[in-house]
Design a protein around this motif. Structure first.
Motif, PDB file in Angstrom:
ATOM      1  N   GLN A 221      -9.825   0.527 -11.045  1.00  0.00           N
ATOM      2  CA  GLN A 221      -8.988  -0.776 -10.961  1.00  0.00           C
ATOM      3  C   GLN A 221      -8.021  -0.817 -11.973  1.00  0.00           C
TER       4      GLN A 221
ATOM      5  N   THR B 133       0.806  -1.092   0.004  1.00  0.00           N
ATOM      6  CA  THR B 133       0.058   0.005   0.027  1.00  0.00           C
ATOM      7  C   THR B 133       0.611   1.181  -0.053  1.00  0.00           C
TER       8      THR B 133
ATOM      9  N   GLY C 217      -4.092  -3.993  -9.353  1.00  0.00           N
ATOM     10  CA  GLY C 217      -4.175  -3.150  -8.366  1.00  0.00           C
ATOM     11  C   GLY C 217      -5.225  -2.179  -8.401  1.00  0.00           C
ATOM     12  N   LEU C 218      -5.405  -1.328  -7.152  1.00  0.00           N
ATOM     13  CA  LEU C 218      -6.356  -0.374  -6.826  1.00  0.00           C
ATOM     14  C   LEU C 218      -5.728   0.894  -6.785  1.00  0.00           C
TER      15      LEU C 218
ATOM     16  N   ASP D  16     -12.238   5.891  -7.649  1.00  0.00           N
ATOM     17  CA  ASP D  16     -11.434   4.789  -7.467  1.00  0.00           C
ATOM     18  C   ASP D  16     -10.943   4.189  -8.866  1.00  0.00           C
TER      19      ASP D  16
ATOM     20  N   HIS E 155      -6.880   4.838  -5.674  1.00  0.00           N
ATOM     21  CA  HIS E 155      -7.845   5.802  -5.149  1.00  0.00           C
ATOM     22  C   HIS E 155      -7.395   7.314  -5.664  1.00  0.00           C
TER      23      HIS E 155
ATOM     24  N   LYS F 181      -0.230  -3.247  -4.483  1.00  0.00           N
ATOM     25  CA  LYS F 181      -1.655  -3.592  -4.631  1.00  0.00           C
ATOM     26  C   LYS F 181      -2.501  -2.595  -4.561  1.00  0.00           C
ATOM     27  N   GLU F 182      -2.198  -1.383  -3.848  1.00  0.00           N
ATOM     28  CA  GLU F 182      -3.182  -0.267  -3.784  1.00  0.00           C
ATOM     29  C   GLU F 182      -2.413   1.067  -3.611  1.00  0.00           C
ATOM     30  N   SER F 183      -2.896   2.026  -4.311  1.00  0.00           N
ATOM     31  CA  SER F 183      -2.063   3.346  -4.233  1.00  0.00           C
ATOM     32  C   SER F 183      -3.242   4.224  -4.130  1.00  0.00           C
ATOM     33  N   TRP F 184      -2.786   5.236  -3.010  1.00  0.00           N
ATOM     34  CA  TRP F 184      -3.666   6.519  -2.731  1.00  0.00           C
ATOM     35  C   TRP F 184      -2.900   7.717  -3.206  1.00  0.00           C
TER      36      TRP F 184
END
Length: 238
Positions: A75, A37, A79-80, A73, A82, A59-62
């Protein structure tokens, strides 16, 4: 990534030697560190987050940027992402500041504000433009406040309660050419006409510059002498 440069390069940005090489450099530096993250501060188009999701297991980025006028958001690959105007209440493994701090009036206070929110043991990656003598209308165009030496960057990191792991220069392979270009720009360009030096190149030139910088990534973390960018990886100790 600066929105102004997206406008210049358009769809070619993914293959432009500068951004392609910088993304590879960031990915190589971050390879040993946990980064499931991440926060991507001043993310713009989310170019670096997307690269890290596709190539480095993020896997996930803000993505945080004041330029976003809505929250949503996306996809992307595996990964996802935001998109947020303000930093969320999330504990990242890694926080990115890729060419951000040079835009901030009080860079130390800005960096500290994110360090204070970060969990103990999390990592920070920072890149900034190097060397004050390279200042040109390119910096004015992009809204830069300053350029840095490694010592400047290390002091900033330490004053923000971070412990540097390594700091180095990148784009040393194209540094002599950049010095000549900036000197010519400062001599012959109109002082009241800010402009970017980023441009599209022929396929041959783009491939050649990309090759040089790609080879440089093999030794970049030992370069404390010169380059267009100063980079640092650090962690929060307390």
């Amino acid at each position: 990534m600066d929105i102004k440069e997206i406008d210049i390069l358009g769809d070619d940005i993914d293959n432009h030697w500068y951004y392609k090489s910088k993304a590879l450099a960031v990915s190589k530096v971050l390879q040993p560190y946990k980064k499931d993250t991440i926060f991507d501060i001043g993310a713009g188009s989310a170019f670096f987050s997307k690269y890290l999701i596709k190539n480095s297991g993020v896997k996930e980025s803000w993505c945080v940027d004041i330029a976003y006028d809505s929250e949503y958001d996306e996809q992307y690959a595996e990964g996802l992402i935001h998109y947020r105007e303000e930093c969320p209440e999330v504990e990242p493994d890694l926080t990115l500041f890729v060419d951000v701090l040079e835009h901030i009036d009080d860079d130390e206070a800005f960096l500290k504000s994110y360090v204070e929110k970060a969990p103990k043991g999390s990592y920070f990656f920072i890149s900034v433009p190097a060397f004050k003598f390279l200042w040109s209308q390119h910096d004015v165009f992009l809204g830069h406040k300053r350029r840095y030496t490694l010592k400047n960057l290390e002091n900033l990191v330490e004053n923000s309660s971070l412990c540097p792991v390594n700091s180095f220069y990148y784009f040393g392979s194209v540094f002599p050419l950049a010095v000549l270009t900036r000197m010519a720009d400062n001599l012959f360009s109109k002082k009241d006409t800010p402009k970017s030096q980023l441009q599209r190149h022929s396929k041959f030139v783009n491939s050649f510059l990309s090759f040089l910088c790609t080879q440089e990534t093999k030794i970049m973390q030992k370069n404390r002498f010169f380059g267009l960018s100063a980079m640092c990886i650090a962690y929060k100790k307390d």
